[in-house]
Write a protein that holds these residues in place. Structure first.
Motif: not given
Length: 269
Positions: A51-59, A137-149, A21-26
């Motif tokens: 989500t079924g949306l395109p995902l690019l994984c970057v090493e 034309r995508s968003l950067v997804a963060g990977t931080g958990n609650k303890i870290e963030d 929903e966030y990606a679609n609304n954005a």
């Protein structure tokens, strides 16, 4: 010490719907994420893929340890076998990192220099992710958990903390692991010792923090419930002291950037 347990299936479905929903609304196409070979990026990338949306994984290796690289590749292969809209790319940032080091002054304070360079690695990766996000034309997804963030502030400001969206930032590390098991993330990743991989050696997050995530999780619950250090003893007291200190000194990461609001007394009538 109270902390309500989550329903793993319902939480997983909720995050996936939230991401979609966030990606679609954005008005964006999908997500870009950095793959490190750790459980947090593995779970987050899988949730994004669901989500079924395109995902690019970057090493983005920078003098990376072989075991971190191999786990990252293993997870990307897992994603591609299960989600056809997942793609991947490699941006070897080692030459860029070395060029940067040669362009700036060094320091005789080795510990300070190493920490500064570790943060520089994280910020180079952030810049790279936003480059790819712009192209796709995508968003950067963060990977931080609650303890870290929100607990100990174990992230680099404008590095791995520089993201568009944080899908797992309200989950404890144990909850991230539980979701990882539910999603059938490769066991090699789930069982791997957590590390930020920013120092070019085998030091773990626990080595840097002075406590494990399980210990810090219990300390965070104690802290949030107002339990005083004086009421504890032994290792529990030691870990709560570690948590309290890190939580205090890293508020500049957790809180919004301070804005100097100009008072009316400084303004002309």
């Amino acid at each position: 010490m109270t902390h309500k347990k989550i329903d793993i299936q319902k939480t997983t479905e909720y995050i996936v719907n939230w991401l979609r929903e966030y990606a679609n609304n954005a008005g964006v196409k999908g997500y870009v994420i950095g793959i490190s070979g750790g459980i947090d990026s593995a779970v987050t990338s899988t949730l994004c893929a669901m989500t079924g949306l395109p995902l690019l994984c970057v090493e983005m290796p920078i003098h990376q340890a072989d075991n971190q690289v191999s786990r990252g590749k293993e997870h990307i292969q897992f994603l591609k076998e299960n989600f056809r809209q997942v793609s991947s790319t490699i941006a070897d940032l080692t030459p860029t990192f070395e060029t940067f080091k040669n362009a700036v002054p060094s320091s005789n304070e080795e510990a300070l220099l190493n920490l500064t360079l570790a943060n520089t690695r994280a910020r180079l990766r952030m810049t790279t992710l936003y480059y790819y996000a712009g192209l796709h034309r995508s968003l950067v997804a963060g990977t931080g958990n609650k303890i870290e963030d929100f607990g100990v502030g174990f992230f680099t400001k404008y590095g791995d903390g520089g993201v568009d969206i944080s899908p797992i930032a309200d989950l404890m590390k144990s909850e991230v692991r539980a979701i990882g098991e539910y999603l059938n993330i490769p066991s090699s990743i789930i069982k791997a010792k957590p590390t930020d991989g920013l120092f070019g050696d085998d030091r773990s997050d626990e080595d840097q923090l002075g406590a494990s995530y399980d210990e810090l999780e219990r300390a965070m619950i104690a802290f949030d419930n107002g339990i005083s250090i004086e009421t504890l003893s032994g290792r529990e007291k030691e870990v709560l002291a570690i948590y309290t200190r890190l939580n205090r000194i890293n508020q500049h990461k957790v809180n919004p950037i301070p804005v100097c609001t100009i008072p009316d007394s400084c303004k002309l009538i």
